[in-house]
Design an enzyme around this catalytic site. Structure first.
Site, mmCIF file in Angstrom:
data_model
loop_
_atom_site.group_PDB
_atom_site.id
_atom_site.type_symbol
_atom_site.label_atom_id
_atom_site.label_comp_id
_atom_site.label_asym_id
_atom_site.label_seq_id
_atom_site.Cartn_x
_atom_site.Cartn_y
_atom_site.Cartn_z
ATOM 1 C CB SER A 1 -7.002 5.538 6.646
ATOM 2 O OG SER A 1 -7.237 5.304 5.293
ATOM 3 C CE LYS B 1 -7.256 1.720 2.363
ATOM 4 N NZ LYS B 1 -7.532 3.037 2.919
ATOM 5 C CG ASP C 1 -10.416 4.019 5.517
ATOM 6 O OD1 ASP C 1 -10.155 5.125 6.032
ATOM 7 O OD2 ASP C 1 -9.766 3.555 4.574
ATOM 8 C CG HIS D 1 -2.064 0.964 1.101
ATOM 9 N ND1 HIS D 1 -3.269 0.601 0.530
ATOM 10 C CD2 HIS D 1 -2.197 2.262 1.442
ATOM 11 C CE1 HIS D 1 -4.091 1.638 0.533
ATOM 12 N NE2 HIS D 1 -3.457 2.668 1.081
ATOM 13 N NE ARG E 1 -7.892 11.169 7.006
ATOM 14 C CZ ARG E 1 -7.123 10.195 6.499
ATOM 15 N NH1 ARG E 1 -7.631 9.008 6.231
ATOM 16 N NH2 ARG E 1 -5.855 10.400 6.263
HETATM 17 N N1 URA Z 1 -4.020 6.018 1.804
HETATM 18 C C1 URA Z 1 -5.036 5.543 2.572
HETATM 19 O O1 URA Z 1 -5.556 4.468 2.323
HETATM 20 N N2 URA Z 1 -5.438 6.279 3.605
HETATM 21 C C2 URA Z 1 -4.888 7.452 3.917
HETATM 22 O O2 URA Z 1 -5.304 8.044 4.894
HETATM 23 C C3 URA Z 1 -3.843 7.945 3.118
HETATM 24 C C4 URA Z 1 -3.424 7.202 2.058
#
Ligand code: URA
Length: 434
Positions: free
Chosen positions: A183, A187, A161, A82, A168
């Protein structure tokens, strides 16, 4: 406690307990608390931060709000990656099929564009027919059949999220270590993975502008991942100028296809292969980074990774012919060529400013309910270090909105700085945090 008291407690710099966070955020998920109170809470977290314990609690509350996938019935190493977000960052589009062709199972859940940065889900949805909203059983079926799947949030997966992320995005509360940690890690921990490589971006176009905050974010996420039993590594990579030559949704899909055909730009391929090699290391398949990179480069060269991308698109309902004919992707009706107004070596290209230009062209969202234009964005013709003559082509801006043409042309030119001599070459891979 009333929502008001939670907001006030955080505003005044006190720590919230897991029960308080859970009650407050679960009520929000059920629409019992309005967006304006959550926005105030997010801003309080932005300014006052969270302790380690609070960040863990926030992650747990977000994780518990959705399903956690059990992949124990699927054989193989389940590893994901990620990115914390960048401009032109299409690494996931290349890495998912590449790693699946290397035998890794990649169950990827991603987000939409956030602030000036792009989002993998928006990019995938620019492929005609591509479905990112798979059910859990469809997701597992795809993983069993082709070893990879790419999805977005749903009512089932990471619903909290989903709501917080969208809020956000439009309330200037993205660049906060606890909020990003909660966040991303909620995930990723819901995916049923055993290993994770985090690409923590640092620089002008990243949410973390300096090394100290990038390290803090990396450490916060690595600690949480490992505490939850997922072997987690972070790599800090440079995000001062856009990664690769394309910024925008369908434009980035086209560039990802080029990379899978072996024609990727150096900076993008360097980051992609390095993260891929770290994924092989986390899986216990290849500890040596250089050897790992060679293996992956071979899978691009022999066409395996590209074939896997085609399979992935087809399985998720997209038109697989875009692989042979990227011209089937949406394209913008208006192309504005931006010519340089001076000559010299490009010293820097401000990735954040360029990300904002792309957003104004239509590739990102100004409001929570804004529609994006899948074809909008920027095709760069020059990068930092290149010598440019006056009137030479710097980039092409792609949009459907005639009104933004002049404004974005000027903003792009402002983002590029020139000098008389070539700038010092900067490293893309800065530091690994294990
Ligand atoms: N990527 C994400 O999934 N969440 C964030 O808050 C920032 C980048």
């Amino acid at each position: 406690m009333r929502p008001y008291d939670i907001i006030k407690k955080k505003r005044d710099g006190y720590s919230l307990t897991k029960d308080e966070l859970s009650a407050f955020l679960t009520a929000y998920l059920k629409n019992e608390i309005p967006d304006y109170q959550i926005s105030a809470f997010l801003m309080a977290v932005f300014f006052k931060g969270m302790t380690k314990e609070e960040t863990v609690s926030l992650t747990e509350v977000m994780l518990d709000a959705g399903s956690r996938i059990d992949l124990s019935d699927i054989q193989g190493h389940k590893i994901d990656k990620h990115s914390t977000g960048g401009v032109g960052d299409k690494v996931s589009l290349i890495l998912v099929p590449l790693m699946a062709s290397a035998g890794i199972i990649v169950p990827m859940m991603s987000g939409r564009g956030l602030g000036h940065t792009g989002g993998t889900v928006d990019k995938l949805e620019s492929i005609p027919g591509f479905r990112t909203a798979l059910s859990v059983s469809e997701f597992k079926e795809a993983l069993s059949r082709i070893r990879c799947a790419m999805i977005g949030y749903s009512e089932e997966m990471s619903p909290l999220d989903k709501k917080l992320y969208a809020l956000r995005d439009v309330t200037a509360t993205i660049d906060s270590v606890p909020l990003i940690t909660g966040s991303i890690m909620s995930k990723k921990l819901s995916e049923g993975i055993e290993g994770l490589v985090l690409d923590v971006k640092v620089g002008k176009g990243a949410f973390m502008k300096d090394m100290e905050s990038a390290r803090t974010l990396a450490r916060s996420m690595v600690d949480i991942g490992n505490a939850f039993g997922v072997k987690t590594i972070a790599v800090i990579t440079a995000m001062n100028e856009p990664l690769g030559m394309a910024v925008g949704n369908s434009l980035e899909v086209t560039e990802a296809i080029d990379c899978l055909k072996g024609n990727g730009p150096d900076d993008l391929m360097e980051v992609t292969l390095y993260i891929g090699a770290l994924m092989l290391r986390v899986a216990g398949i290849e500890a040596d980074i250089e050897e790992g990179k060679k293996r992956l480069a071979q899978l691009i060269e022999d066409g395996s990774a590209l074939r896997k991308f085609r399979e992935l698109i087809e399985l998720q309902g997209g038109n697989p012919q875009i692989v042979e004919r990227p011209s089937l992707l949406p394209y913008a009706c208006l192309t504005i060529d931006v010519l340089s107004e001076e000559s010299g070596y490009i010293q820097s290209m401000d990735a954040e400013a360029i990300g904002i230009v792309s957003m104004i062209l239509g590739a990102g969202r100004e409001r929570i309910d804004s529609e994006i234009d899948p074809a909008a964005g920027i095709i760069l013709k020059k990068k930092t270090g290149d010598f440019v003559e006056k009137d030479e082509l710097l980039c092409s801006l792609c949009t459907s909105d005639e009104e933004v043409a002049e404004k974005t042309r000027v903003a792009f030119l402002d983002a590029v700085k020139f000098g008389d001599s070539p700038p010092e070459k900067k490293l893309m891979i800065i530091e690994v945090i294990e």
